[in-house]
Design an enzyme around this catalytic site. Structure first.
Site, PDB file in Angstrom:
ATOM      1  N   HIS B  38      56.215  -8.035  80.734  1.00 55.29           N
ATOM      2  CA  HIS B  38      54.913  -8.081  80.080  1.00 55.29           C
ATOM      3  C   HIS B  38      54.259  -9.433  80.364  1.00 55.29           C
ATOM      4  O   HIS B  38      54.581 -10.431  79.727  1.00 55.29           O
ATOM      5  CB  HIS B  38      55.083  -7.903  78.570  1.00 55.29           C
ATOM      6  CG  HIS B  38      55.649  -6.565  78.186  1.00 55.29           C
ATOM      7  ND1 HIS B  38      56.981  -6.269  78.261  1.00 55.29           N
ATOM      8  CD2 HIS B  38      55.037  -5.442  77.701  1.00 55.29           C
ATOM      9  CE1 HIS B  38      57.188  -5.022  77.837  1.00 55.29           C
ATOM     10  NE2 HIS B  38      56.034  -4.498  77.504  1.00 55.29           N
ATOM     11  N   HIS B 269      48.456  -5.982  80.048  1.00 56.53           N
ATOM     12  CA  HIS B 269      49.598  -5.966  79.121  1.00 56.53           C
ATOM     13  C   HIS B 269      50.931  -5.956  79.870  1.00 56.53           C
ATOM     14  O   HIS B 269      51.752  -6.846  79.687  1.00 56.53           O
ATOM     15  CB  HIS B 269      49.483  -4.727  78.219  1.00 56.53           C
ATOM     16  CG  HIS B 269      50.561  -4.590  77.208  1.00 56.53           C
ATOM     17  ND1 HIS B 269      50.593  -5.329  76.055  1.00 56.53           N
ATOM     18  CD2 HIS B 269      51.660  -3.797  77.166  1.00 56.53           C
ATOM     19  CE1 HIS B 269      51.661  -4.998  75.345  1.00 56.53           C
ATOM     20  NE2 HIS B 269      52.320  -4.068  75.988  1.00 56.53           N
ATOM     21  N   GLU B 415      59.171  -4.221  50.376  1.00 58.10           N
ATOM     22  CA  GLU B 415      60.573  -4.182  50.779  1.00 58.10           C
ATOM     23  C   GLU B 415      60.780  -4.548  52.243  1.00 58.10           C
ATOM     24  O   GLU B 415      61.767  -5.205  52.591  1.00 58.10           O
ATOM     25  CB  GLU B 415      61.162  -2.787  50.522  1.00 58.10           C
ATOM     26  CG  GLU B 415      61.226  -2.392  49.058  1.00 58.10           C
ATOM     27  CD  GLU B 415      59.921  -1.823  48.532  1.00 58.10           C
ATOM     28  OE1 GLU B 415      58.972  -1.645  49.331  1.00 58.10           O
ATOM     29  OE2 GLU B 415      59.829  -1.566  47.324  1.00 58.10           O
ATOM     30  N   HIS B 477      63.725   9.312  44.512  1.00 59.92           N
ATOM     31  CA  HIS B 477      64.427   8.073  44.173  1.00 59.92           C
ATOM     32  C   HIS B 477      65.945   8.205  44.263  1.00 59.92           C
ATOM     33  O   HIS B 477      66.654   7.288  43.876  1.00 59.92           O
ATOM     34  CB  HIS B 477      64.043   7.639  42.751  1.00 59.92           C
ATOM     35  CG  HIS B 477      62.669   7.034  42.673  1.00 59.92           C
ATOM     36  ND1 HIS B 477      61.542   7.704  43.066  1.00 59.92           N
ATOM     37  CD2 HIS B 477      62.242   5.805  42.257  1.00 59.92           C
ATOM     38  CE1 HIS B 477      60.483   6.924  42.887  1.00 59.92           C
ATOM     39  NE2 HIS B 477      60.880   5.772  42.410  1.00 59.92           N
TER      40      HIS B 477
END
Lengths: 667, 667
Positions: B38, B269, B415, B477
């Protein structure tokens, strides 16, 4: 724009404040009865919810599956009693008082968090923060795409999402905001319960950003309003409906409003309620009705306001009945497949093999997807910034502000959102979502894919770059444990096709499967054709004998994906040595488990076995006994060209032959 | 603030433009040699990188592990040649020209994406977008916490992250921005490669938000600058160093700058480079040096500018040598544990059993964490808005703007960020990250936890609510497949302790384990003590005989977590019927696999076996033969109280007894 309000709403003046209080009391009565639950949301959002139903939501409770209904998503799913109370009051018969009294008990429709039951008005399962609003973006995209196809006479509805602070802290929330603003999804509105309290306490413990500014930066309309002021809320919702941008209605609320001891406090979220709390609340709000006893006038008011939706539904039915697109509309919305749809797949392996270009199973999948573009225009492809290496765009137009008819959504580098959008699109109905990215990025959308599995939604997740075949991008990009991690997930069918034939078969099975999601793990590197031309879809069996030896079987080689070709090569070498190896292709373990034990035993054979997969052994012990062998990965991969890596990690026909000789010697 | 520039930098005037061009040519020569790679990032960020090294980065290439060095994170990891070129030029000896020539080849330090090799200057593994900047937040938190402990004489360094568009589209990027702004991490700066091109093409395909406004909304300083203007970049970096807020330096760049055919284009890219591209670039930039041939003057300039870091390092060494905190500083930074540190754990099971309060293994873990607060002050607890239900804060102070000495970080509902922060903190060194949340949310941080496993970082992930024991919050959950999904992950130790004793043992093993992450799956519901008081840490064996029958064994019950107690109960019932059941506790499969086959066979026994775990069977076939039984979950859970669910799904001592009788009858 949704249609104008019908005259009936003018006739009587519903008492929206009492409609709101009814939500409050049903919620606290149910939570008190259950002994646990989250009162913060239903008490804090009661006015918001009542105003939405009274003035804006387009719904017909007697026909909860009406395709042109507005979609309501409770993204802060822990506040589930808000939704159940609303649905009950609005006349969704299945949400009876008995169901509400059984809140959080086994078998109740009123589960701890909303679980999709569209016949009862529960549009989608929520509870993991952020998932709901991301699904809502999918729903809004589906609406726009369908409206472009069938016209606003048939498709013209909104998506409303109730949103808590947690949803806006989750990263996927920002992915949703960013893409919704970019796509200018003007029929999407978030109703933010800005109560400044989370489970830990004041939101200032963990966030101090200017959230409205973040929405504005993403080209949303932002309307700030007192979340307990019904007239202001009504005006804000009007304003949301007028604007071509998606709207955030930032509702400043008091968590647990109505319970003196808890309102505005950390404990408002879900601290256990006492009888005194509930009694005090009845006194403070002047609500002189026993538990679960809602005055007739409130039911009547809800019934009155739902007239608007009933009328709109009737008008819509009449319009659809005379619409030339009706048959196709019905087909899309029943997930029906046209007869002979799969004919285009019959010659595809042959054409694919003879066409120029790379020959990975991801490319085969791209060819399938392209071939189906005309036959199944209801497919909506979503891809996370990997158009070129995955090749599923081809002739498809991009879905965007200028072209709502496009069937390819550039989701940007937002995999988690994309996974949830697939859920939202499938739950919305009418379109079949096809998600495309690399298998290494499946971890990013895992929580959303789990939701698809939990909801049993017909979403297809296509993954490329499924092993060390990725090559030099290295171990970050090389899944070795991902197949096992998804085979472990209930309701998720995991296919790893060996070649173009099995890839087309997997697509066929996936599209015919309406009771759960499917994922395909596909190769970047070339996958030579290994399946002879065949008219029967053998992948339906999950696993099958691809090559049976002429003489009695000495050993079984069980492989998936690109390793099936290695197994075939090895079987040739072994044959020359007088070893009769059967080759089993095992593209889908879940389907194989559905077969009879006799079939499975016959396929696997009571001879030594070798499992072969460029992944970890974890999970393979289902098919391999302790004395059997496995040719695969010992751990994470490395950065080098694919062929070097297969050699380095010993996943070669030579290694298979060596393992076979070892096994037979020991035997 | 970092210390002042030393006089040496004034003496000579390095040619920063040539330093940048040297990066460019090393990068394209290596990519051309590899045949892939790249180029977009190294060509677009060459001036940014050269300016950072020339004027601002505090580093001493001869002492790459110097604890007070600035940390540099290449979050856009696909641009890895930028980093390798920089490190080589700056004098990190391990990144030799030979290594660079072997870019993307097996065994090279110059892998496709950066893989942590701190002795060579590669601070952290990156490549999955968003992870790097989230790790950088962890590093900046670590620096602030350590500076509060040891003073700015010993700890005073910055974290610089190179960031691409993709990192800022990923949701975890927003989580990082939001928390870094909230925590006012003034020593953190992002250098954004704002080139407006991603793999799919123009960023406008998928994003149109005002990204600087998003940073401003999160209380960052934003500096917009031409990314190829060295003087402007220098000034911007100065400005970043002056401000108490974290800084975004938004560098407007041209992707692949220097290659006429590709610059500013989508192909910039990573489109394959041709010899002509490289020759044209040499001509256009007036670079008359052969491939891999860097003029001495450039090396000299790099050497000159690195003098600043070398001098700072020498001064720091002198300061530390006379610092009273030196011994502790060294201990923290070597991850050393004080002798007798684990003594506090000896009586903990006894105290825990007799103290009031809930008795889940999550509560036991909280007690352990609290007991270690004084003994191991280097523990840094991170929690995602679940302080009350997980109970790991207790006496700890919150880490925040006002208190950098706090050892508990309120991460908010983020999280994924939290998982990556644990990686960043562990990679930074000096602190031991302890992440706390529910097991159902492990999916949200899975990609980050995989990075911890790939990097073999000593991070501890503590999860509560590990099964249907969650109760009425329902299937969203309730993890049922999560244990299997992590057991499938290489290098990740998964513990599911049976009671307080095994919980304390798991903590001890986790903290002693420096070569990889550990996760604990802990119960919400009470876990009665099942292990007798013992001085030996039997969990080290991974699995062991908890109860051996007096007479010859008829059957083995193999359980984990709270189900061990059920197995013990069942063994009592069976004993009364004359069936001799051994009970095996199997808290950690990975450690059990490390034992000898003889030991494992002796523990498991050559008798019928029953596996018992409130989770799916997937993976258990490693220990169960086809004729054995499993008592566990058949699929996703449901919403009801825990005890109702265990009964409903048949995970009870009765069910175990029935399974045992069935098995023995068949046998």
């Amino acid at each position: 724009m949704s249609g104008p309000a019908t005259p009936s709403i003018e006739r009587s003046d519903p008492d929206i404040q009492s409609m709101a209080h009814a939500i409050r009391f049903l919620a606290v009565d149910a939570i008190r009865e259950a002994g646990e639950g989250h009162q913060g949301v239903p008490l804090g959002m009661a006015e918001i919810a009542a105003t939405l139903f009274a003035r804006h939501l387009k719904a017909d409770p007697q026909n909860p599956l009406w395709p042109d209904r507005d979609r309501l998503v409770l993204s802060n799913g822990h506040g589930s009693m808000l939704l159940y109370a609303l649905l009950h009051l609005a006349g969704y018969d299945e949400i009876s008082l008995d169901q509400i009294k059984a809140f959080r008990k086994l078998g109740s429709l009123c589960a701890g968090h909303p679980e999709i039951e569209q016949h009862a008005g529960i549009e989608i399962t929520t509870g993991l923060l952020g998932q709901g609003i991301a699904c809502a973006v999918g729903m809004a995209v589906a609406e726009a795409r369908l409206a472009a196809e069938f016209g606003s006479e048939c498709v013209d509805h909104r998506t409303w999402a109730f949103v808590g602070d947690g949803c806006l802290q989750e990263g996927m929330g920002q992915e949703a905001i960013s893409l919704a603003g970019h796509l200018r999804l003007g029929k999407l509105a978030f109703l933010w319960d800005d109560n400044r309290i989370t489970d830990d306490g004041d939101t200032l413990l963990a966030i101090s950003e200017d959230i409205p500014a973040r929405f504005r930066a993403a080209n949303w309309q932002v309307i700030e309003v007192d979340g307990h002021d019904i007239a202001a809320l009504d005006a804000a919702m009007d304003q949301a409906r007028q604007d071509p941008r998606p709207s955030l209605i930032a509702c400043r609320t008091v968590i647990a409003k109505g319970i003196a001891r808890l309102q505005g406090q950390r404990g408002g979220h879900s601290a256990p309620l006492t009888d005194a709390d509930v009694a005090d609340m009845r006194r403070d709000l002047g609500w002189n009705h026993p538990a679960f006893d809602i005055p007739r006038s409130v039911y009547d008011d809800y019934d009155t306001v739902m007239t608007r939706g009933r009328t709109e539904h009737a008008l819509w039915k009449a319009r659809l009945a005379s619409d030339p697109g009706r048959a196709e509309f019905d087909r899309w919305h029943s997930f029906g497949l046209p007869s002979d749809w799969s004919n285009v797949l019959a010659d595809l392996p042959h054409h694919f093999a003879n066409a120029p270009g790379p020959k990975g199973t991801i490319n085969a999948s791209g060819a399938v997807c392209d071939a189906l573009d005309q036959v199944l225009p209801e497919l909506l492809v979503l891809c996370a910034d990997l158009e070129a290496p995955t090749g599923h765009k081809r002739s498809r137009a991009g879905f965007g502000v200028q072209n709502r008819a496009g069937s390819y959504v550039h989701c940007g580098v937002r995999e988690h959102l994309m996974g949830a959008m697939a859920c939202g699109i499938a739950a919305h109905g009418g379109l079949r979502p096809i998600n495309v990215t690399y298998l290494a990025f499946a971890d990013y959308e895992r929580a959303a894919m789990r939701m698809a599995a939990l909801m049993k939604l017909p979403a297809l997740f296509v993954f490329s770059h499924d092993s060390i075949g990725v090559g030099s991008n290295g171990p970050t990009h090389q899944p070795v444990e991902t197949l096992a991690a998804y085979r472990a997930m209930p309701n998720m069918r995991v296919f790893r096709p060996a070649d173009v034939t099995e890839t087309a078969e997997a697509w066929q099975i996936a599209l015919e499967h309406l009771k759960g999601p499917t994922m395909l793990a596909l190769s970047r590197q070339d996958a030579p054709p290994v399946c002879p031309a065949r008219s029967e879809n053998l992948s339906r069996l999950g696993g099958y004998l691809l090559r049976e030896p002429d003489e009695q079987r000495d050993i079984t080689l069980i492989a998936t994906g690109t390793e099936v070709a290695l197994a075939l090569q090895a079987s040739e070498t072994l044959k020359a040595e007088g070893i009769n190896a059967a080759v089993v292709s095992l593209p889908c373990w879940e389907l194989f488990e559905d077969q009879s034990a006799d079939y499975r035993n016959a396929v696997l054979g009571q001879v030594p076995r070798i499992g072969i997969e460029a992944a970890l052994r974890f999970g393979w012990d289902r098919y391999l006994r302790p004395e059997d062998a496995f040719v695969g990965m010992p751990g994470f991969g490395a950065s080098a060209k694919a062929e070097v890596l297969f050699d380095h990690f010993g996943i070669t026909d030579t290694a298979i032959c060596n393992a076979a000789r070892d096994l037979l010697q020991k035997h």
